[in-house]
Structures are given as C-alpha cells and as structure tokens.
Motif scaffolding. Structure first.
Motif, PDB file in Angstrom:
ATOM      1  N   PRO A  13       0.831  -1.214   0.000  1.00  0.00           N
ATOM      2  CA  PRO A  13       0.000   0.000   0.000  1.00  0.00           C
ATOM      3  C   PRO A  13       0.861   1.258   0.000  1.00  0.00           C
ATOM      4  N   SER A  14       0.422   2.254  -0.737  1.00  0.00           N
ATOM      5  CA  SER A  14       1.102   3.550  -0.701  1.00  0.00           C
ATOM      6  C   SER A  14       0.816   4.199   0.661  1.00  0.00           C
ATOM      7  N   GLU A  61      -7.362   0.020 -12.460  1.00  0.00           N
ATOM      8  CA  GLU A  61      -8.321   0.376 -11.428  1.00  0.00           C
ATOM      9  C   GLU A  61      -9.389  -0.709 -11.380  1.00  0.00           C
ATOM     10  N   VAL A  62      -9.972  -0.860 -10.216  1.00  0.00           N
ATOM     11  CA  VAL A  62     -11.006  -1.873 -10.028  1.00  0.00           C
ATOM     12  C   VAL A  62     -11.975  -1.371  -8.963  1.00  0.00           C
ATOM     13  N   LEU A  63     -13.230  -1.717  -9.130  1.00  0.00           N
ATOM     14  CA  LEU A  63     -14.214  -1.366  -8.108  1.00  0.00           C
ATOM     15  C   LEU A  63     -13.978  -2.221  -6.869  1.00  0.00           C
ATOM     16  N   GLU A  72      -7.051   1.975  -7.160  1.00  0.00           N
ATOM     17  CA  GLU A  72      -6.141   2.183  -8.279  1.00  0.00           C
ATOM     18  C   GLU A  72      -4.802   1.564  -7.885  1.00  0.00           C
ATOM     19  N   TYR A  73      -4.173   0.869  -8.833  1.00  0.00           N
ATOM     20  CA  TYR A  73      -2.917   0.209  -8.510  1.00  0.00           C
ATOM     21  C   TYR A  73      -2.013   0.114  -9.726  1.00  0.00           C
ATOM     22  N   ARG A  74      -0.752  -0.134  -9.440  1.00  0.00           N
ATOM     23  CA  ARG A  74       0.273  -0.254 -10.491  1.00  0.00           C
ATOM     24  C   ARG A  74       0.941  -1.607 -10.343  1.00  0.00           C
ATOM     25  N   ILE A  75       1.016  -2.348 -11.435  1.00  0.00           N
ATOM     26  CA  ILE A  75       1.680  -3.643 -11.444  1.00  0.00           C
ATOM     27  C   ILE A  75       3.159  -3.405 -11.741  1.00  0.00           C
ATOM     28  N   ASP A  76       4.000  -3.827 -10.817  1.00  0.00           N
ATOM     29  CA  ASP A  76       5.451  -3.692 -10.965  1.00  0.00           C
ATOM     30  C   ASP A  76       5.985  -5.060 -11.390  1.00  0.00           C
ATOM     31  N   ARG A  77       6.064  -5.263 -12.698  1.00  0.00           N
ATOM     32  CA  ARG A  77       6.480  -6.574 -13.227  1.00  0.00           C
ATOM     33  C   ARG A  77       7.918  -6.901 -12.846  1.00  0.00           C
ATOM     34  N   LYS A  78       8.775  -5.894 -12.838  1.00  0.00           N
ATOM     35  CA  LYS A  78      10.191  -6.113 -12.538  1.00  0.00           C
ATOM     36  C   LYS A  78      10.376  -6.736 -11.161  1.00  0.00           C
ATOM     37  N   ASN A  79       9.662  -6.226 -10.169  1.00  0.00           N
ATOM     38  CA  ASN A  79       9.784  -6.716  -8.795  1.00  0.00           C
ATOM     39  C   ASN A  79       8.669  -7.680  -8.411  1.00  0.00           C
ATOM     40  N   GLN A  80       7.824  -8.041  -9.356  1.00  0.00           N
ATOM     41  CA  GLN A  80       6.663  -8.919  -9.165  1.00  0.00           C
ATOM     42  C   GLN A  80       5.897  -8.533  -7.890  1.00  0.00           C
ATOM     43  N   GLN A  81       5.416  -7.298  -7.913  1.00  0.00           N
ATOM     44  CA  GLN A  81       4.583  -6.801  -6.820  1.00  0.00           C
ATOM     45  C   GLN A  81       3.548  -5.845  -7.376  1.00  0.00           C
ATOM     46  N   VAL A  82       2.564  -5.556  -6.555  1.00  0.00           N
ATOM     47  CA  VAL A  82       1.508  -4.617  -6.911  1.00  0.00           C
ATOM     48  C   VAL A  82       1.556  -3.475  -5.901  1.00  0.00           C
ATOM     49  N   VAL A  83       1.573  -2.255  -6.397  1.00  0.00           N
ATOM     50  CA  VAL A  83       1.540  -1.090  -5.515  1.00  0.00           C
ATOM     51  C   VAL A  83       0.111  -0.536  -5.552  1.00  0.00           C
ATOM     52  N   LEU A  84      -0.560  -0.613  -4.420  1.00  0.00           N
ATOM     53  CA  LEU A  84      -1.904  -0.060  -4.287  1.00  0.00           C
ATOM     54  C   LEU A  84      -1.733   1.436  -4.081  1.00  0.00           C
ATOM     55  N   THR A  85      -1.971   2.216  -5.123  1.00  0.00           N
ATOM     56  CA  THR A  85      -1.620   3.635  -5.096  1.00  0.00           C
ATOM     57  C   THR A  85      -2.681   4.529  -4.477  1.00  0.00           C
ATOM     58  N   ARG A  86      -3.952   4.127  -4.640  1.00  0.00           N
ATOM     59  CA  ARG A  86      -5.020   5.003  -4.132  1.00  0.00           C
ATOM     60  C   ARG A  86      -6.302   4.205  -3.990  1.00  0.00           C
ATOM     61  N   ILE A  87      -7.045   4.510  -2.952  1.00  0.00           N
ATOM     62  CA  ILE A  87      -8.400   3.995  -2.831  1.00  0.00           C
ATOM     63  C   ILE A  87      -9.313   5.170  -2.526  1.00  0.00           C
ATOM     64  N   VAL A  88     -10.457   5.162  -3.149  1.00  0.00           N
ATOM     65  CA  VAL A  88     -11.471   6.182  -2.887  1.00  0.00           C
ATOM     66  C   VAL A  88     -12.672   5.430  -2.352  1.00  0.00           C
ATOM     67  N   LEU A  89     -13.014   5.699  -1.115  1.00  0.00           N
ATOM     68  CA  LEU A  89     -14.138   5.005  -0.483  1.00  0.00           C
ATOM     69  C   LEU A  89     -15.411   5.824  -0.673  1.00  0.00           C
ATOM     70  N   PHE A  90     -16.498   5.117  -0.943  1.00  0.00           N
ATOM     71  CA  PHE A  90     -17.803   5.767  -1.128  1.00  0.00           C
ATOM     72  C   PHE A  90     -18.596   5.676   0.154  1.00  0.00           C
TER      73      PHE A  90
END
Length: 90
Positions: A13-14, A61-63, A72-90
């Motif tokens: 998570p960011s 991005e995914v609901l 919203e997230y970024r797939i880091d293929r080089k390091n085989q990880q996912v960075v969760l960059t932002r969440i907007v809660l409703f």
C-alpha cells in the motif's frame, strides 16, 4: 505457504492508502473488503473486472466489492509486486 506461493504478487500500500485505511471512520466491514481485494490482487493482478488506466497496461483500477469504492494500482512486473496507489471510499 505452499509451493504455489511463488506466483503471488505482494501488494504494497502507498502511504496515502495506509492513511485512508487507518482512519477510524472506516468501518471494519469496509476495511475487511479492501483487504480481501488485496488478496485477490496478490493472486492475479490482472483481476477480472479491473480496467487499464490510460495507455499503460500496468496502471489499473477496479471497483471495491460491495460498492465501497474504487482502487487504483500499479503492477510492478520487474519486482513482481503490486503497488496499491489510491483507494477512494464511497
């Protein structure tokens, strides 16, 4: 852990996401749903229902299930990880 764990993509998570989830006004159910989403992203970062953001196939991005928001997230293929960059809660 099992022999298939090498296929998992850790979700990092960011700082912004960490701050959002640590807010005491976020319900336990919402928090749990976001955590479950991170587990799903660990298993498959190209999660069914996620969409590419712009022209970068690794920016997605995914609901958040149950209508709790959007992640919203970024797939880091080089390091085989996912960075969760932002969440907007409703």
């Amino acid at each position: 852990m099992n022999e298939d764990d090498g296929d998992l993509w850790p979700v990092v998570p960011s700082e912004l996401v960490s701050e959002t989830l640590s807010d005491m006004s976020v319900s336990a159910e919402t928090f749990s749903t976001v955590v479950a989403l991170t587990v799903a992203l660990c298993e498959d970062p190209w999660l069914i229902g996620s969409e590419q953001v712009g022209s970068d196939p690794d920016w997605r991005e995914v609901l958040i299930p149950k209508g709790y928001g959007i992640a919203e997230y970024r797939i880091d293929r080089k390091n085989q990880q996912v960075v969760l960059t932002r969440i907007v809660l409703f």
